[in-house]
Design a protein around this motif. Sequence first.
Motif, PDB file in Angstrom:
ATOM      1  N   LEU A 221      19.635   0.199  99.898  1.00 11.65           N
ATOM      2  CA  LEU A 221      18.275   0.167 100.122  1.00 11.65           C
ATOM      3  C   LEU A 221      18.615  -1.450 101.801  1.00 11.65           C
ATOM      4  O   LEU A 221      18.371  -0.999 102.607  1.00 11.65           O
ATOM      5  N   LYS A 222      19.745  -2.277 100.949  1.00 11.34           N
ATOM      6  CA  LYS A 222      19.532  -3.642 101.879  1.00 11.34           C
ATOM      7  C   LYS A 222      20.499  -2.779 102.865  1.00 11.34           C
ATOM      8  O   LYS A 222      20.274  -3.492 104.591  1.00 11.34           O
ATOM      9  N   TYR A 223      21.001  -2.285 102.189  1.00  9.06           N
ATOM     10  CA  TYR A 223      21.727  -1.582 104.108  1.00  9.06           C
ATOM     11  C   TYR A 223      20.767  -0.867 105.015  1.00  9.06           C
ATOM     12  O   TYR A 223      20.793  -0.651 106.292  1.00  9.06           O
ATOM     13  N   LEU A 224      19.641  -0.175 104.957  1.00  7.55           N
ATOM     14  CA  LEU A 224      18.784   0.250 105.848  1.00  7.55           C
ATOM     15  C   LEU A 224      18.133  -0.453 106.188  1.00  7.55           C
ATOM     16  O   LEU A 224      17.206  -0.451 107.319  1.00  7.55           O
ATOM     17  N   GLU A 225      17.813  -1.745 105.281  1.00  2.10           N
ATOM     18  CA  GLU A 225      17.357  -2.948 106.034  1.00  2.10           C
ATOM     19  C   GLU A 225      17.789  -3.726 107.330  1.00  2.10           C
ATOM     20  O   GLU A 225      17.283  -3.747 108.112  1.00  2.10           O
ATOM     21  N   THR A 226      18.999  -3.293 107.005  1.00  2.00           N
ATOM     22  CA  THR A 226      20.170  -4.117 108.283  1.00  2.00           C
ATOM     23  C   THR A 226      20.228  -3.019 109.315  1.00  2.00           C
ATOM     24  O   THR A 226      20.209  -3.447 110.453  1.00  2.00           O
ATOM     25  N   MET A 227      20.308  -1.757 109.472  1.00  5.14           N
ATOM     26  CA  MET A 227      20.290  -0.762 109.892  1.00  5.14           C
ATOM     27  C   MET A 227      18.939  -0.935 111.203  1.00  5.14           C
ATOM     28  O   MET A 227      18.985  -0.525 111.745  1.00  5.14           O
ATOM     29  N   THR A 228      17.729  -0.993 109.973  1.00  5.90           N
ATOM     30  CA  THR A 228      15.832  -1.076 110.619  1.00  5.90           C
ATOM     31  C   THR A 228      16.323  -2.292 111.577  1.00  5.90           C
ATOM     32  O   THR A 228      15.415  -1.440 113.057  1.00  5.90           O
ATOM     33  N   ASP A 229      16.902  -3.317 111.099  1.00  4.40           N
ATOM     34  CA  ASP A 229      16.948  -4.741 111.892  1.00  4.40           C
ATOM     35  C   ASP A 229      17.835  -4.594 113.187  1.00  4.40           C
ATOM     36  O   ASP A 229      16.839  -4.590 114.193  1.00  4.40           O
ATOM     37  N   MET A 230      18.331  -3.402 112.842  1.00  7.99           N
ATOM     38  CA  MET A 230      19.469  -3.272 113.814  1.00  7.99           C
ATOM     39  C   MET A 230      18.703  -2.445 115.770  1.00  7.99           C
ATOM     40  O   MET A 230      18.384  -2.464 116.325  1.00  7.99           O
ATOM     41  N   ALA A 231      18.043  -1.246 115.076  1.00  8.77           N
ATOM     42  CA  ALA A 231      16.750  -0.709 115.484  1.00  8.77           C
ATOM     43  C   ALA A 231      15.627  -1.550 116.415  1.00  8.77           C
ATOM     44  O   ALA A 231      16.105  -0.916 117.187  1.00  8.77           O
ATOM     45  N   MET A 232      14.890  -2.192 115.117  1.00 14.55           N
ATOM     46  CA  MET A 232      14.075  -3.271 115.450  1.00 14.55           C
ATOM     47  C   MET A 232      14.035  -3.981 117.062  1.00 14.55           C
ATOM     48  O   MET A 232      13.683  -4.280 117.776  1.00 14.55           O
ATOM     49  N   LYS A 233      15.846  -4.987 116.773  1.00 16.15           N
ATOM     50  CA  LYS A 233      16.204  -6.104 117.576  1.00 16.15           C
ATOM     51  C   LYS A 233      17.095  -5.176 119.015  1.00 16.15           C
ATOM     52  O   LYS A 233      17.175  -5.979 120.084  1.00 16.15           O
ATOM     53  N   LEU A 234      18.108  -4.275 118.383  1.00 15.82           N
ATOM     54  CA  LEU A 234      19.494  -3.703 119.937  1.00 15.82           C
ATOM     55  C   LEU A 234      18.296  -2.357 120.163  1.00 15.82           C
ATOM     56  O   LEU A 234      19.616  -2.121 121.390  1.00 15.82           O
ATOM     57  N   GLY A 235      17.971  -1.383 119.583  1.00 12.68           N
ATOM     58  CA  GLY A 235      17.224  -0.633 120.099  1.00 12.68           C
ATOM     59  C   GLY A 235      18.365   0.506 119.745  1.00 12.68           C
ATOM     60  O   GLY A 235      18.285   1.927 120.212  1.00 12.68           O
ATOM     61  N   THR A 236      19.545   0.384 118.521  1.00 14.90           N
ATOM     62  CA  THR A 236      20.254   1.471 118.668  1.00 14.90           C
ATOM     63  C   THR A 236      19.732   2.060 116.818  1.00 14.90           C
ATOM     64  O   THR A 236      19.184   1.546 115.845  1.00 14.90           O
ATOM     65  N   VAL A 237      18.959   3.577 116.942  1.00 15.58           N
ATOM     66  CA  VAL A 237      18.900   4.283 115.955  1.00 15.58           C
ATOM     67  C   VAL A 237      20.305   6.035 115.528  1.00 15.58           C
ATOM     68  O   VAL A 237      20.755   4.950 114.497  1.00 15.58           O
ATOM     69  N   LYS A 238      19.967   6.276 116.493  1.00 16.97           N
ATOM     70  CA  LYS A 238      21.198   7.574 115.974  1.00 16.97           C
ATOM     71  C   LYS A 238      21.582   8.327 116.902  1.00 16.97           C
ATOM     72  O   LYS A 238      21.073   7.241 118.715  1.00 16.97           O
TER      73      LYS A 238
END
Length: 262
Positions: A221-238
């Motif tokens: 879940l913490k890993y997903l939190e970081t993934m989501t933070d990157m998506a929101m701040k850097l625009g990188t999802v998949k």
Amino acid sequence: MKLCWIHPTTFNGALSPLWEKLDAAVRPALNVGTKLEFRFLPKSGNFVRSAYAEHINSVHIVEAALKAETDGFDGIFLGCWNDPLWEAREVLSVPVGSVSEQSMLAALAMGKRLAIVTVSQKTTVAIENDLLAYGLRDRAIVRPVRTIMPESDAELLLGAVSDPYASFIPRVEEVAKACIADGADVILIGCAYYGPLLRMASYTEVPGTGVPVVDSSTVALKYLETMTDMAMKLGTVKSTRLQLRPPPREALDQARRSLSLI
């Protein structure tokens, strides 16, 4: 940030002590400002110790993930080792994390060879398939997924809520020690619910070995939190090329209508 944890079952009131303990274990680990909502499936077979049953249940999990995205969640967490991770990632535009992939990736930074101690013989097959799908088989021991015996049931699970040392931990420790003898230096708990219970009971290492026993769910879940933070701040999802490219929505919805999902 809003995260949605999707359970693989419908709500079971008899397991309310587990849901309360899980919430108490997981929520404090998240960053200030991260909101977490647990959701149960409106429909489920409530059984995934079967390849076909898991396949059926996966449809309902992805449907719940689609609804969570529509409801405004920034990241989706599939709260079971038996998960439709790639299917969900294909059709969603927000980060999707799973207990399995995210905890395995985290384990790579903790040691050289991982092993997973899970709760049923059928689940070992599903997790071994995950190891192959994620390309991580070479970072695991021989026979990397092993189960406690007797297998887990509702009685053992509720017993672990109140006292995991009474029955569950001895079963885990026996299997974990065999994994360590075969070269494991990281042990992942192969069930979304038992990992937080062990951590809450301060069982985070196989005694006398230096080998961590990882709360796979909270780590993932913490890993997903970081993934989501990157998506929101850097625009990188998949990537949207090949496997994870979303199908045309009209075609997807036509397929969903054929099964009366919408």
